[in-house]
Each structure stands twice: as C-alpha cells, then as structure tokens.
Design an enzyme around this catalytic site. Structure first.
Site, mmCIF file in Angstrom:
data_model
loop_
_atom_site.group_PDB
_atom_site.id
_atom_site.type_symbol
_atom_site.label_atom_id
_atom_site.label_comp_id
_atom_site.label_asym_id
_atom_site.label_seq_id
_atom_site.Cartn_x
_atom_site.Cartn_y
_atom_site.Cartn_z
ATOM 1 N N TYR A 129 0.859 -1.187 0.000
ATOM 2 C CA TYR A 129 0.000 0.000 0.000
ATOM 3 C C TYR A 129 0.893 1.234 0.000
ATOM 4 C CZ TYR A 129 -3.146 3.601 1.840
ATOM 5 O OH TYR A 129 -3.855 4.756 2.028
ATOM 6 N N HIS A 130 0.590 2.202 -0.862
ATOM 7 C CA HIS A 130 1.436 3.385 -1.026
ATOM 8 C C HIS A 130 0.950 4.516 -0.125
ATOM 9 C CE1 HIS A 130 4.180 6.162 -2.730
ATOM 10 N NE2 HIS A 130 4.377 5.514 -3.866
ATOM 11 N N GLY A 131 1.794 4.943 0.824
ATOM 12 C CA GLY A 131 1.493 6.104 1.646
ATOM 13 C C GLY A 131 1.732 7.385 0.871
ATOM 14 N N GLU A 202 -2.792 6.533 -5.596
ATOM 15 C CA GLU A 202 -3.086 6.063 -4.252
ATOM 16 C C GLU A 202 -2.356 6.898 -3.209
ATOM 17 O OE1 GLU A 202 -3.721 1.695 -3.028
ATOM 18 O OE2 GLU A 202 -1.600 2.073 -2.621
#
Length: 330
Positions: A129-131, A202
C-alpha cells in the site's frame, strides 16, 4: 542612522534595544506607529508558525534523499579505481545509505519490521500500500538489507526518473521504470521486486480510511504469473498519519488527472509509530488468471490493513503508540 541611534541613549534613561530598533525603523521608513504593525506581524508569525512547521517537515525527506545523492557522489569519487575492477562496487554505498535511513526511521518513527520470514529466499513480488511518501518503503528496504543482507528493487513512477540529481540514486538502487518484460526478467534472475499498484494516485488521494486505489491495474499480477513467482503483500501501520495530503480537495484531483504530476500539497512529518507487516505469500498457481490473482492480492492486502490498522487513522493515537508496548499479533 547614527543620529537615530544616539537619540535612543540620550537622557537619563536609555531605551530598550527592541524599542531603539523600532524607533530607528520608524525614522527610516517614515511610517508612524510602526510598532503596531510590528506587533501584528509578530502575532501572525506566532499564529501561523505551527501551520508552517507541518508543511515544512516533509521537506526533511527531500533533504535526506539529496544527502543520499551527495554521499553516493563522494563514495564514487573516493573509489574510482575500484569501480573499474569490482562487480560489487556499490555494495558499501548501499549499506551506508541503509544505515542512514534506518537510523532516521528508528529515531523519528520507532520503525519496526515484522514478518520477514514470509519473504522467500528466491525471487518474489512484494505488493504494498502506497502512503503519501515512499519513506516507509525506504525504511523497509534499509532494514531488510541490514538484517537479512537481502536487497529489494522497486518499480517507480516515470516522473521519479525526471527528478533533478536522482539518476545516480536510481541507478545504484536498481529502481525500475516498470515495463513488464524488465520485471519478469529480473524475477527470473532471482531478484526480489516491490511494487505499489496504486502508485501516485493512491499516494495522493487515499486518506485516513486507507482505501486501496488500484483502478483496473493488474499488470503486476501478469508479471508474477509470467515469472512464476509468489506475491507477498505488505502494509505499514500509521503510514497515513506520518504524512497526509490535501488530495481531498477536488481541484487538486482534477489538476493531477490533467498533468499527471504529484503537485498535491503534503503536510505532516509527524513522528508517529511505523510498523511494516509482511503477510503470507500467495503461491504461484499455473492456471490462475491475472484478474483472479489481482483480486486475491487485493483481498490479502486489505486483510493486513484491517488486522493492523485502526480505521479511521488518527494522528494523536499514532503518536501515542510510540509509548505503547507492541502487541504480539503478527
């Protein structure tokens, strides 16, 4: 100027230094009651200072990136002769930068890495998951190199390759632009590769609800199928609380879709607790389709988020977790 300064000290009682400066400034500019304007300016500075800090703190990451680039240039200059005769010329530089970033993650975020036993000894595709920034991935890469002596390549967005001065950093760390053939070949050679299918979109437009934004992207799944490697899901707890974006403002979303550049303002840089969790690998299945593997990977990543992240995310709670004992649930 001398005459104004002399008037500050004339008479039996001398003015204070600040009063004297105010008097001189008023004489020089010709503005009456300048002390009122200065008091208002000081008040605005006091009010806006915290706001300025939260927008400037993420700049520390930019400083760290360019510090890394400077160190690489120094390393190359000091080892030019060795470069011509050594295949592992950059190994020392990689470990040096890993130590720098791991130190930052350990001090600023109390960074922890859990589940490295789920990373196969051979090739594999890590899906994460990309912050709002890639800092959590850099911490992961650094800790993995230090603890396991294992290096992980990453697929980056095209705009990263246009950033000034970044070429040496990207070349040394084997950052990939992302053509499927290049990724498949690297995996077949035994490499470990990481990719965030949500990418920049994202990063900029997900929020404290930790919504996965992949759209119709399934190329990563086809890469894993073609290379016959497992997919390993990965998630970093509180990554959205460390740095947030103003992606919820519609004009920024429209602007991004038009120019496809990350021009959405970010703020934060808060020293929240960061823990990266690596999930169980999704084994290669010869008869699975890219669509099915994408859905399976998304479900596995969502399960990691639901297990390790309290939703909605909360900055204060994430800060307080720095002082809490880790729960052994991973």
């Amino acid at each position: 100027m001398i005459g104004g300064n002399e008037s500050c000290t004339a008479g039996p009682i001398s003015m204070s230094y600040l009063t004297c400066l105010t008097y001189i400034l008023g004489e020089w500019t010709g503005v009456e009651h300048i002390e009122d304007y200065l008091s208002y300016a000081v008040y605005l500075l006091w009010v806006l200072y915290p706001l300025a800090v939260v927008f400037l703190l993420p700049g520390v990451l930019i400083i760290l990136f360019y510090t890394s680039i400077l160190l690489l240039h120094i390393y190359k200059r000091k080892n030019e002769l060795k470069e011509a005769y050594s295949n592992d010329f950059w190994d020392g530089a990689k470990l040096m930068l890993a130590t720098l970033w791991d130190g930052h993650g350990r001090i600023w975020h109390g960074y922890e890495l859990h589940g490295t036993e789920n990373i196969p000894e051979g090739p594999g595709l890590i899906v994460f998951y990309h912050g709002a920034t890639p800092a959590d991935y850099v911490y992961f890469m650094a800790r993995l190199l230090i603890q396991r002596k294992r290096y992980c390549h990453v697929v980056a967005d095209h705009f990263v390759f246009r950033l000034p001065g970044f070429k040496i950093l990207l070349d040394v760390h084997g950052v990939m632009h992302g053509p499927k053939e290049e990724c498949v070949n690297a995996l077949k050679k035994g490499c470990l590769i990481a990719i965030a299918p949500g990418g920049v979109r994202e990063a900029l437009f997900s929020d404290e609800m930790y919504t996965i934004i992949w759209g119709n992207r399934k190329g990563f799944a086809q890469v894993a199928i073609d290379a016959k490697v497992p997919i390993i899901p990965m998630f970093t707890q509180n990554v959205r609380e460390g740095v947030r974006t103003l992606g919820g403002i519609k004009i920024f979303r429209s602007l991004y879709e038009r120019v496809r550049l990350p021009i959405v303002p970010v703020y934060g840089g808060f020293p929240v607790k960061l823990r990266t969790f690596i999930g169980e690998p999704i084994a290669y299945e010869p008869n699975i389709t890219a669509e099915e593997l994408t859905a399976k990977t998304k479900a596995a990543l969502q399960a990691l988020i639901e297990k390790h992240q309290k939703i909605p995310g909360n900055i204060f709670r994430a800060l307080m977790e720095r002082f809490q004992t880790e729960k052994k649930e991973d």
